[in-house]
Motif scaffolding. Structure first.
Motif, PDB file in Angstrom:
ATOM      1  N   LEU A  17       0.845  -1.183   0.000  1.00 61.90           N
ATOM      2  CA  LEU A  17       0.000   0.000   0.000  1.00 61.90           C
ATOM      3  C   LEU A  17       0.882   1.235   0.000  1.00 61.90           C
ATOM      4  N   ARG A  18       0.600   2.166  -0.894  1.00 61.85           N
ATOM      5  CA  ARG A  18       1.408   3.386  -1.006  1.00 61.85           C
ATOM      6  C   ARG A  18       0.567   4.594  -0.649  1.00 61.85           C
ATOM      7  N   ASN A  19       1.120   5.470   0.178  1.00 61.70           N
ATOM      8  CA  ASN A  19       0.475   6.725   0.543  1.00 61.70           C
ATOM      9  C   ASN A  19       0.924   7.791  -0.455  1.00 61.70           C
ATOM     10  N   ASN A  20       0.067   8.079  -1.425  1.00 64.92           N
ATOM     11  CA  ASN A  20       0.384   9.093  -2.431  1.00 64.92           C
ATOM     12  C   ASN A  20      -0.083  10.489  -2.029  1.00 64.92           C
ATOM     13  N   GLY A  21      -0.644  10.591  -0.823  1.00 65.30           N
ATOM     14  CA  GLY A  21      -1.120  11.888  -0.340  1.00 65.30           C
ATOM     15  C   GLY A  21       0.020  12.728   0.210  1.00 65.30           C
ATOM     16  N   GLY A  22      -0.324  13.887   0.687  1.00 62.92           N
ATOM     17  CA  GLY A  22       0.680  14.822   1.184  1.00 62.92           C
ATOM     18  C   GLY A  22       0.825  14.835   2.684  1.00 62.92           C
ATOM     19  N   GLU A  23       0.165  13.894   3.392  1.00 62.49           N
ATOM     20  CA  GLU A  23       0.255  13.862   4.846  1.00 62.49           C
ATOM     21  C   GLU A  23       0.274  12.419   5.352  1.00 62.49           C
ATOM     22  N   THR A  24       0.674  12.268   6.613  1.00 67.07           N
ATOM     23  CA  THR A  24       0.715  10.950   7.228  1.00 67.07           C
ATOM     24  C   THR A  24      -0.700  10.416   7.410  1.00 67.07           C
ATOM     25  N   LEU A  25      -0.886   9.130   7.107  1.00 66.99           N
ATOM     26  CA  LEU A  25      -2.159   8.459   7.302  1.00 66.99           C
ATOM     27  C   LEU A  25      -1.997   7.340   8.320  1.00 66.99           C
ATOM     28  N   GLN A  26      -3.028   7.090   9.105  1.00 70.58           N
ATOM     29  CA  GLN A  26      -3.040   5.977  10.048  1.00 70.58           C
ATOM     30  C   GLN A  26      -3.908   4.880   9.441  1.00 70.58           C
ATOM     31  N   ILE A  27      -3.285   3.766   9.059  1.00 67.34           N
ATOM     32  CA  ILE A  27      -4.032   2.625   8.534  1.00 67.34           C
ATOM     33  C   ILE A  27      -4.634   1.902   9.737  1.00 67.34           C
ATOM     34  N   THR A  28      -5.964   1.763   9.754  1.00 68.56           N
ATOM     35  CA  THR A  28      -6.630   1.133  10.892  1.00 68.56           C
ATOM     36  C   THR A  28      -7.226  -0.222  10.544  1.00 68.56           C
ATOM     37  N   GLY A  29      -7.270  -0.572   9.263  1.00 66.87           N
ATOM     38  CA  GLY A  29      -7.795  -1.873   8.880  1.00 66.87           C
ATOM     39  C   GLY A  29      -7.590  -2.149   7.411  1.00 66.87           C
ATOM     40  N   VAL A  30      -7.378  -3.415   7.082  1.00 67.45           N
ATOM     41  CA  VAL A  30      -7.273  -3.871   5.695  1.00 67.45           C
ATOM     42  C   VAL A  30      -8.087  -5.156   5.615  1.00 67.45           C
ATOM     43  N   VAL A  39     -12.786 -19.623  -0.866  1.00 70.00           N
ATOM     44  CA  VAL A  39     -11.702 -18.807  -0.310  1.00 70.00           C
ATOM     45  C   VAL A  39     -12.291 -17.774   0.647  1.00 70.00           C
ATOM     46  N   ALA A  40     -11.708 -17.676   1.834  1.00 74.81           N
ATOM     47  CA  ALA A  40     -12.132 -16.678   2.816  1.00 74.81           C
ATOM     48  C   ALA A  40     -10.905 -15.939   3.319  1.00 74.81           C
ATOM     49  N   CYS A  41     -10.974 -14.613   3.366  1.00 73.92           N
ATOM     50  CA  CYS A  41      -9.854 -13.787   3.816  1.00 73.92           C
ATOM     51  C   CYS A  41     -10.304 -12.919   4.986  1.00 73.92           C
ATOM     52  N   THR A  42      -9.417 -12.750   5.963  1.00 76.25           N
ATOM     53  CA  THR A  42      -9.695 -11.875   7.097  1.00 76.25           C
ATOM     54  C   THR A  42      -8.410 -11.183   7.511  1.00 76.25           C
ATOM     55  N   SER A  43      -8.547  -9.963   7.983  1.00 74.34           N
ATOM     56  CA  SER A  43      -7.368  -9.281   8.494  1.00 74.34           C
ATOM     57  C   SER A  43      -7.768  -8.064   9.291  1.00 74.34           C
ATOM     58  N   ASP A  44      -7.067  -7.863  10.357  1.00 74.24           N
ATOM     59  CA  ASP A  44      -7.113  -6.617  11.110  1.00 74.24           C
ATOM     60  C   ASP A  44      -5.666  -6.223  11.292  1.00 74.24           C
ATOM     61  N   VAL A  45      -5.407  -4.938  11.290  1.00 71.50           N
ATOM     62  CA  VAL A  45      -4.040  -4.483  11.534  1.00 71.50           C
ATOM     63  C   VAL A  45      -4.052  -3.559  12.733  1.00 71.50           C
ATOM     64  N   ASP A  46      -2.932  -3.524  13.445  1.00 67.60           N
ATOM     65  CA  ASP A  46      -2.778  -2.523  14.479  1.00 67.60           C
ATOM     66  C   ASP A  46      -2.622  -1.182  13.790  1.00 67.60           C
ATOM     67  N   TRP A  47      -2.824  -0.129  14.509  1.00 68.11           N
ATOM     68  CA  TRP A  47      -2.673   1.204  13.931  1.00 68.11           C
ATOM     69  C   TRP A  47      -1.259   1.365  13.395  1.00 68.11           C
ATOM     70  N   VAL A  48      -1.162   1.682  12.136  1.00 64.33           N
ATOM     71  CA  VAL A  48       0.135   1.837  11.497  1.00 64.33           C
ATOM     72  C   VAL A  48       0.158   3.190  10.802  1.00 64.33           C
ATOM     73  N   ASN A  49       1.158   3.999  11.115  1.00 63.85           N
ATOM     74  CA  ASN A  49       1.314   5.286  10.438  1.00 63.85           C
ATOM     75  C   ASN A  49       2.111   5.096   9.159  1.00 63.85           C
ATOM     76  N   VAL A  50       1.608   5.670   8.064  1.00 62.23           N
ATOM     77  CA  VAL A  50       2.301   5.619   6.782  1.00 62.23           C
ATOM     78  C   VAL A  50       2.512   7.055   6.345  1.00 62.23           C
ATOM     79  N   THR A  51       3.767   7.471   6.326  1.00 57.98           N
ATOM     80  CA  THR A  51       4.074   8.852   5.961  1.00 57.98           C
ATOM     81  C   THR A  51       3.881   9.084   4.466  1.00 57.98           C
ATOM     82  N   ALA A  52       3.739  10.337   4.091  1.00 60.39           N
ATOM     83  CA  ALA A  52       3.526  10.708   2.689  1.00 60.39           C
ATOM     84  C   ALA A  52       4.643  10.141   1.820  1.00 60.39           C
ATOM     85  N   GLY A  53       4.271   9.486   0.735  1.00 64.86           N
ATOM     86  CA  GLY A  53       5.231   8.948  -0.213  1.00 64.86           C
ATOM     87  C   GLY A  53       5.814   7.594   0.162  1.00 64.86           C
ATOM     88  N   SER A  54       5.452   7.048   1.323  1.00 67.90           N
ATOM     89  CA  SER A  54       6.029   5.761   1.730  1.00 67.90           C
ATOM     90  C   SER A  54       5.034   4.624   1.484  1.00 67.90           C
TER      91      SER A  54
END
Length: 100
Positions: A17-30, A39-54
């Protein structure tokens, strides 16, 4: 999603996942809702900060994957802008052959 593959040996969908925005985003779920039979898929993620461009690499665990079969699923990424409590979503669809 910037890139992905569906890997039976990893037992899931590998996402970049790429953050193409201009600010840090907190990913709270995927999550992925599979429309592939058995086929069944499940996922929860811990809060993850993704800085702009990363990028963030994540795996969404799935059961019922068989190498060589086709996979189709709808992706939902839930996130928040920095210093916000409002959940936002970004959605997309992937269609891929399952690799071993």
């Amino acid at each position: 999603a910037n890139a992905w593959n569906v890997d039976a040996s990893d037992l899931g969908v590998n996402l970049e996942l790429r953050n193409n925005g201009g600010e840090t985003l907190q990913i709270t779920g995927v999550s992925i809702t599979s429309s592939s039979s058995g086929v069944a898929c499940t996922s929860d993620v811990d809060w993850v900060n993704v800085t702009a461009g990363s990028t963030l690499s994540a795996i969404v665990p799935c059961t019922g994957l068989t190498a060589g079969n086709s996979f189709r699923g709808d992706i939902t990424v839930t996130y928040r802008k920095a210093d916000s409590s409002l959940d936002l979503t970004s959605t997309g669809t992937i269609s891929e052959k399952v690799v071993a």
